[in-house]
Enzyme design. Structure first.
Site, PDB file in Angstrom:
ATOM      1  N   GLU A 184     -24.333 -14.119  10.521  1.00 47.25           N
ATOM      2  CA  GLU A 184     -23.396 -15.175  10.166  1.00 47.25           C
ATOM      3  C   GLU A 184     -24.158 -16.461   9.861  1.00 47.25           C
ATOM      4  OE1 GLU A 184     -19.159 -14.420  11.638  1.00 47.25           O
ATOM      5  OE2 GLU A 184     -20.178 -15.588  13.163  1.00 47.25           O
TER       6      GLU A 184
ATOM      7  N   GLY B 152     -13.169 -14.809  10.330  1.00 48.63           N
ATOM      8  CA  GLY B 152     -12.482 -15.842  11.102  1.00 48.63           C
ATOM      9  C   GLY B 152     -11.109 -16.137  10.523  1.00 48.63           C
ATOM     10  N   GLY B 153     -11.016 -17.206   9.740  1.00 52.15           N
ATOM     11  CA  GLY B 153      -9.738 -17.701   9.225  1.00 52.15           C
ATOM     12  C   GLY B 153      -8.860 -16.633   8.590  1.00 52.15           C
TER      13      GLY B 153
ATOM     14  N   HIS C 141     -21.833 -16.418  19.254  1.00 50.81           N
ATOM     15  CA  HIS C 141     -21.277 -17.013  18.030  1.00 50.81           C
ATOM     16  C   HIS C 141     -21.867 -18.417  17.873  1.00 50.81           C
ATOM     17  CE1 HIS C 141     -18.414 -18.698  15.180  1.00 50.81           C
ATOM     18  NE2 HIS C 141     -18.063 -17.456  14.882  1.00 50.81           N
TER      19      HIS C 141
ATOM     20  N   TRP D 152     -10.333 -14.684  16.169  1.00 57.34           N
ATOM     21  CA  TRP D 152      -9.207 -15.628  16.126  1.00 57.34           C
ATOM     22  C   TRP D 152      -9.583 -17.005  16.658  1.00 57.34           C
ATOM     23  CZ3 TRP D 152      -3.460 -13.959  16.794  1.00 57.34           C
ATOM     24  CH2 TRP D 152      -3.146 -13.014  15.815  1.00 57.34           C
ATOM     25  N   LYS D 153     -10.767 -17.126  17.229  1.00 58.00           N
ATOM     26  CA  LYS D 153     -11.210 -18.411  17.805  1.00 58.00           C
ATOM     27  C   LYS D 153     -10.115 -18.952  18.738  1.00 58.00           C
ATOM     28  CE  LYS D 153     -13.779 -19.083  13.587  1.00 58.00           C
ATOM     29  NZ  LYS D 153     -14.824 -19.869  12.980  1.00 58.00           N
TER      30      LYS D 153
ATOM     31  N   SER E 184     -16.840 -17.055   5.887  1.00 57.53           N
ATOM     32  CA  SER E 184     -15.906 -17.284   4.784  1.00 57.53           C
ATOM     33  C   SER E 184     -15.569 -16.019   4.002  1.00 57.53           C
ATOM     34  CB  SER E 184     -16.437 -18.383   3.850  1.00 57.53           C
ATOM     35  OG  SER E 184     -16.497 -19.620   4.541  1.00 57.53           O
TER      36      SER E 184
ATOM     37  N   GLY F 276     -16.419 -20.913   8.190  1.00 57.60           N
ATOM     38  CA  GLY F 276     -15.286 -21.835   8.084  1.00 57.60           C
ATOM     39  C   GLY F 276     -15.429 -22.876   6.990  1.00 57.60           C
TER      40      GLY F 276
ATOM     41  N   GLU G 129     -20.618 -21.102  17.086  1.00 58.90           N
ATOM     42  CA  GLU G 129     -19.806 -22.179  17.672  1.00 58.90           C
ATOM     43  C   GLU G 129     -20.059 -22.293  19.170  1.00 58.90           C
ATOM     44  OE1 GLU G 129     -16.006 -20.979  16.118  1.00 58.90           O
ATOM     45  OE2 GLU G 129     -16.656 -21.549  14.106  1.00 58.90           O
TER      46      GLU G 129
HETATM   47  C1  PEP Z   1     -16.305 -16.535  12.279  1.00 63.63           C
HETATM   48  O1  PEP Z   1     -15.441 -17.026  12.992  1.00 63.63           O
HETATM   49  O2  PEP Z   1     -17.207 -15.877  12.787  1.00 63.63           O
HETATM   50  C2  PEP Z   1     -16.224 -16.750  10.839  1.00 63.63           C
HETATM   51  C3  PEP Z   1     -17.080 -16.137  10.068  1.00 63.63           C
HETATM   52  O3  PEP Z   1     -15.230 -17.588  10.398  1.00 63.63           O
HETATM   53  P1  PEP Z   1     -14.713 -17.716   8.868  1.00 63.63           P
HETATM   54  O4  PEP Z   1     -14.459 -16.327   8.370  1.00 63.63           O
HETATM   55  O5  PEP Z   1     -13.486 -18.542   8.968  1.00 63.63           O
HETATM   56  O6  PEP Z   1     -15.812 -18.377   8.089  1.00 63.63           O
END
Ligand code: PEP
Length: 244
Positions: free
Chosen positions: A162, A224-225, A95, A9-10, A203, A168, A97
């Protein structure tokens, strides 16, 4: 191996999001779902309320980071035992980020992963290459270096591949490339890797997830999203093969 679907959920979600977490938990308890372990990794502030909602359901709760020490003068940090107490079963570490935005090195990520295991939870260790590294033909070398330096010595971790450029951006990696990288990671892990789950993140959506799950060596997804809404998170879970 039971597939793993993890929502990240970040920095999203307030107490109002309890409704969405409840909807995910109720959805997972409906009959007819494929075999799955489903987790939502939430902001620290939502862990205790989420744990109350998830108790007695199939939903597991996780965190997105932790400190490697148990306690001490580390302003703003949260330790692995604290997360365990808050009801976490999983903790994402490394992660991209956090690696990019907080200068986290693979050595630091490994210490965090070890702390998570020591506290009785499962670390989800993230590795992946940037667009520039992929363009330079260094995707595998980057992942290999990050994996070797980030992985705890003790077993029990989950690996999340990832690609940084896919997070994202709406641009997921191609299933053939995912299968190639997951196979490479499995090889690097050696005999211990046979029973380790390697999940893909970048994504993932209800629209593209079927072909991603169908790729070789994919044991689930880090989302993520598309994990923020119960409907799309559950649609991803429902796209898993009926027999893993
Ligand atoms: C993530 O937050 O690890 C991620 C993969 O985000 P998203 O699915 O939005 O690309």
């Amino acid at each position: 191996m039971t597939p793993l679907v993890v929502g990240n959920w970040k920095m999203h979600g307030t107490l109002a999001s309890r409704a969405e977490i409840g909807a995910i938990a109720r959805g997972l308890d409906k009959p007819g779902l494929p075999p799955v372990e489903a987790v939502v990794c939430l902001p620290f502030t939502l862990l205790f309320p989420a744990q109350k909602i998830a108790a007695g359901t199939k939903l597991k709760v996780g965190a997105q980071d932790c400190h490697f020490e148990k306690e001490g003068a580390f302003t703003g940090d949260v330790s692995a035992p604290m997360l365990k107490e808050a009801g976490c079963a999983y903790v994402i570490v490394g992660h991209s980020e956090r690696r990019a935005g907080h200068g986290e090195t693979s050595e630091l990520v490994r210490r965090k992963a070890e702390a998570v295991l020591a506290a009785g939870m499962t670390p989800i260790v993230c590795v992946g290459e940037t667009k520039a590294e992929r363009a330079a033909g260094k995707a595998k070398a980057t992942v290999e270096a990050a994996l070797k330096a980030s992985l705890p010595k003790a077993s029990g971790a989950v690996i999340a591949y990832e690609p940084v450029w896919a997070i994202g951006t709406g641009e997921n990696a191609k299933p053939a490339d995912i299968a190639g990288m997951h196979g490479f990671i499995r090889l690097l892990l050696g005999p211990a890797g046979k029973t380790m789950r390697i999940v893909y993140g970048g994504s993932v959506t209800p629209e593209n997830v079927k072909e991603i799950f169908a790729a070789a060596e994919v044991n689930g997804a880090l989302v993520g999203g598309a994990s923020l809404k119960a409907q799309s998170f559950l649609a991803i879970v429902k796209s898993l093969p009926k027999t893993p």
